[in-house]
Design a protein around this motif. Structure first.
Motif, PDB file in Angstrom:
ATOM      1  N   ASN A  66       0.801  -1.226   0.000  1.00 23.61           N
ATOM      2  CA  ASN A  66       0.000   0.000   0.000  1.00 23.61           C
ATOM      3  C   ASN A  66       0.833   1.274   0.000  1.00 23.61           C
ATOM      4  O   ASN A  66       0.363   2.318   0.466  1.00 23.61           O
ATOM      5  CB  ASN A  66      -0.990   0.028   1.167  1.00 23.61           C
ATOM      6  CG  ASN A  66      -2.181  -0.884   0.947  1.00 23.61           C
ATOM      7  OD1 ASN A  66      -2.480  -1.243  -0.196  1.00 23.61           O
ATOM      8  ND2 ASN A  66      -2.837  -1.281   2.009  1.00 23.61           N
ATOM      9  N   ARG A  67       2.036   1.221  -0.546  1.00 28.13           N
ATOM     10  CA  ARG A  67       2.746   2.461  -0.838  1.00 28.13           C
ATOM     11  C   ARG A  67       2.091   3.137  -2.036  1.00 28.13           C
ATOM     12  O   ARG A  67       2.192   4.342  -2.218  1.00 28.13           O
ATOM     13  CB  ARG A  67       4.217   2.191  -1.098  1.00 28.13           C
ATOM     14  CG  ARG A  67       4.944   1.552   0.063  1.00 28.13           C
ATOM     15  CD  ARG A  67       5.066   2.489   1.248  1.00 28.13           C
ATOM     16  NE  ARG A  67       6.108   3.477   1.021  1.00 28.13           N
ATOM     17  CZ  ARG A  67       6.329   4.524   1.817  1.00 28.13           C
ATOM     18  NH1 ARG A  67       5.556   4.715   2.876  1.00 28.13           N
ATOM     19  NH2 ARG A  67       7.305   5.370   1.562  1.00 28.13           N
ATOM     20  N   TYR A  68       1.463   2.349  -2.878  1.00 24.45           N
ATOM     21  CA  TYR A  68       0.528   2.825  -3.900  1.00 24.45           C
ATOM     22  C   TYR A  68      -0.833   2.234  -3.562  1.00 24.45           C
ATOM     23  O   TYR A  68      -0.933   1.158  -2.953  1.00 24.45           O
ATOM     24  CB  TYR A  68       0.950   2.391  -5.302  1.00 24.45           C
ATOM     25  CG  TYR A  68       2.335   2.835  -5.700  1.00 24.45           C
ATOM     26  CD1 TYR A  68       2.744   4.157  -5.534  1.00 24.45           C
ATOM     27  CD2 TYR A  68       3.248   1.933  -6.251  1.00 24.45           C
ATOM     28  CE1 TYR A  68       4.012   4.567  -5.891  1.00 24.45           C
ATOM     29  CE2 TYR A  68       4.526   2.335  -6.611  1.00 24.45           C
ATOM     30  CZ  TYR A  68       4.908   3.650  -6.432  1.00 24.45           C
ATOM     31  OH  TYR A  68       6.168   4.054  -6.783  1.00 24.45           O
ATOM     32  N   ALA A  69      -1.895   2.912  -3.978  1.00 29.13           N
ATOM     33  CA  ALA A  69      -3.244   2.521  -3.545  1.00 29.13           C
ATOM     34  C   ALA A  69      -3.934   1.561  -4.506  1.00 29.13           C
ATOM     35  O   ALA A  69      -5.047   1.119  -4.230  1.00 29.13           O
ATOM     36  CB  ALA A  69      -4.106   3.780  -3.371  1.00 29.13           C
ATOM     37  N   THR A  70      -3.317   1.209  -5.615  1.00 25.14           N
ATOM     38  CA  THR A  70      -3.955   0.396  -6.649  1.00 25.14           C
ATOM     39  C   THR A  70      -4.278  -1.011  -6.155  1.00 25.14           C
ATOM     40  O   THR A  70      -3.435  -1.668  -5.540  1.00 25.14           O
ATOM     41  CB  THR A  70      -3.026   0.279  -7.872  1.00 25.14           C
ATOM     42  OG1 THR A  70      -2.644   1.591  -8.289  1.00 25.14           O
ATOM     43  CG2 THR A  70      -3.708  -0.446  -9.010  1.00 25.14           C
ATOM     44  N   ASP A  71      -5.489  -1.483  -6.451  1.00 25.16           N
ATOM     45  CA  ASP A  71      -5.824  -2.897  -6.307  1.00 25.16           C
ATOM     46  C   ASP A  71      -6.427  -3.386  -7.622  1.00 25.16           C
ATOM     47  O   ASP A  71      -6.466  -2.650  -8.612  1.00 25.16           O
ATOM     48  CB  ASP A  71      -6.752  -3.150  -5.114  1.00 25.16           C
ATOM     49  CG  ASP A  71      -8.114  -2.471  -5.248  1.00 25.16           C
ATOM     50  OD1 ASP A  71      -8.441  -1.945  -6.350  1.00 25.16           O
ATOM     51  OD2 ASP A  71      -8.878  -2.457  -4.257  1.00 25.16           O
ATOM     52  N   GLY A  72      -6.891  -4.629  -7.637  1.00 29.07           N
ATOM     53  CA  GLY A  72      -7.388  -5.202  -8.889  1.00 29.07           C
ATOM     54  C   GLY A  72      -8.594  -4.484  -9.450  1.00 29.07           C
ATOM     55  O   GLY A  72      -8.697  -4.277 -10.667  1.00 29.07           O
TER      56      GLY A  72
END
Length: 439
Positions: free
Chosen positions: A354-360
């Protein structure tokens, strides 16, 4: 069939104009506001009472609105028929870049040199600031409480590097810079260093009277203009691409979709200050600025807390920030299977910690926007052996409870005084943002 690109290489030409005119966050938001005004947007004050007209939801108040606060800007467009619970589509970015910033007591010097005392902002590649012709720009606060932008965009300061004859080990052992001792720029000669010299100079440059300036937020910038680079001009070299490239693309995308009467979402641009040092300020992504404005928009359009909750639950934010293109001289520093290339289209940033917020599910939103725009995209993850940077993405997701996806443009020389990107990637990003805001 995919929609044709709406923006082309002319967008990159305009980006270079925007970069050159925006040496500080304050200039960046002023230039963004000017472009929004030309597209029919109007500024609203945070200190005024908001109603449907102020929020842009009535016939007389139709058109986009924006709020300026320091080095941050929030802009939005309420389409015809939007309900109080209509979700938002947000492009998030930041206006600040690492640099050298003037201290409260700026006048210093030694051994016959006049210097300016500076503090290090963010995490600059400090060697890139050496032997550069630097200007000085920022915001002056006057005795009456008003502010004035100032930009001395000519060679004024310089941080001179030590000659190799006085540091024979530098080639073998590398350059070692002490942040306090080695980065104070010179700007003249004289043994008589007088308090107030720099501010008096800026008052004169700005056409102000002596003693009018009582506060300042000043920073240095390279005066070298952005330029196309390479045999076929495939590249762009310039300052502050991290992250004015995204701010510029966000403004272009928002103005492109404003006026659409059947938009299923309310398109928003949120450009924050202070990302480079943690976002914890009244103009940073970790502050209340975005949430407060979106809530006021809901309530001003007759909505309730329930409408606010429904709107936020359906909202998606694209956190757009630059990322790392594969470096031809340091390919081993990158993940071996993820090598984003310049002019290969914008990147989707992923980090499972979660250093970046992207998920699938966020990836699916981004993929749909790129497919609609006919824009290719690439994926980025960091090498597992190296710590990953972060963005406003996780902050925005956690603070407001809205789905956030981290994306951007791959560049080289990130945090240098002069960064490098592909000449096509800026308009590819802008077209993808248009498709995202259109829904």
């Amino acid at each position: 069939m995919s929609a044709p690109h709406r923006l082309d290489r002319g967008h990159t030409d305009d980006l270079m104009t925007f970069l050159a005119a925006s040496p500080t966050p304050y200039h960046a938001v002023a230039n963004a506001a000017e472009r929004l005004e030309k597209a029919g947007f109007r500024q609203v004050s945070e200190t005024d009472a908001w109603d449907a007209e102020t929020a842009g939801a009535s016939a007389s108040g139709s058109g986009g609105k924006y709020v300026l606060r320091g080095g941050a800007i929030i802009a939005w467009y309420v389409p015809e028929g939007a309900a109080p619970h209509t979700p938002y589509r947000i492009v998030g970015a930041h206006t600040d870049s690492p640099n050298l910033r003037v201290k409260p007591l700026p006048d210093t010097g030694a051994h016959g040199w006049r210097q300016v005392a500076v503090e290090i902002y963010g995490g600059p590649l400090m060697n890139s600031w050496l032997d550069r012709d630097l200007g000085l720009a920022g915001r002056l606060t006057l005795r009456d409480g008003s502010t004035r932008l100032v930009n001395v965009d000519r060679p004024l300061l310089r941080v001179p590097q030590l000659a190799i004859h006085l540091d024979r080990a530098v080639s073998a052992e590398g350059l070692k810079l002490d942040k306090q001792r080695h980065l104070q720029p010179i700007w003249g000669l004289g043994n008589d260093v007088r308090d107030g010299d720099l501010i008096a100079f800026l008052e004169e440059e700005s056409g102000l009277g002596a003693g009018e300036v009582t506060g300042w937020d000043l920073m240095t910038h390279s005066v070298e203009a952005p330029a196309y680079l390479g045999r076929d001009k495939e590249l762009v070299a310039g300052p502050r691409m991290d992250n004015l490239l995204s701010v510029h693309a966000g403004v272009a995308a928002l103005t492109a979709v404003a006026g659409g009467s059947k938009l299923p979402y309310i398109p928003v641009l949120a450009a924050f200050d202070h990302e480079e040092n943690g976002s914890q300020s009244d103009t940073g992504a970790d502050g209340p600025l975005l949430g407060g404005i979106l809530e006021r928009s809901v309530f001003a359009r007759g909505g309730s807390y329930e409408d606010r909750a429904r709107a936020f639950a359906g909202t998606v934010c694209l956190s757009s920030d630059t990322g790392h293109a594969v470096h031809p001289n340091y390919a081993e520093r990158h993940d071996p299977t993820h090598h984003p290339r310049v002019n290969g289209g914008p990147i989707l940033k992923v980090n499972v910690n979660n250093r970046y917020a992207t998920d699938g599910s966020g990836r699916a939103v981004w993929a749909a926007a790129c497919e609609k725009a006919g824009v290719p995209f690439q994926s980025f993850v960091s090498n597992n052996s190296m710590p990953c940077g972060t963005t406003i993405g996780p902050i925005t997701a956690a603070r407001h409870g809205i789905k956030t996806v981290d994306i951007g443009v791959a560049i080289l020389s990130m945090h240098s005084v002069r960064e490098l990107c592909g000449a096509d990637d800026p308009h590819l990003l802008a077209n993808a943002l248009v498709a995202f805001l259109e829904g």
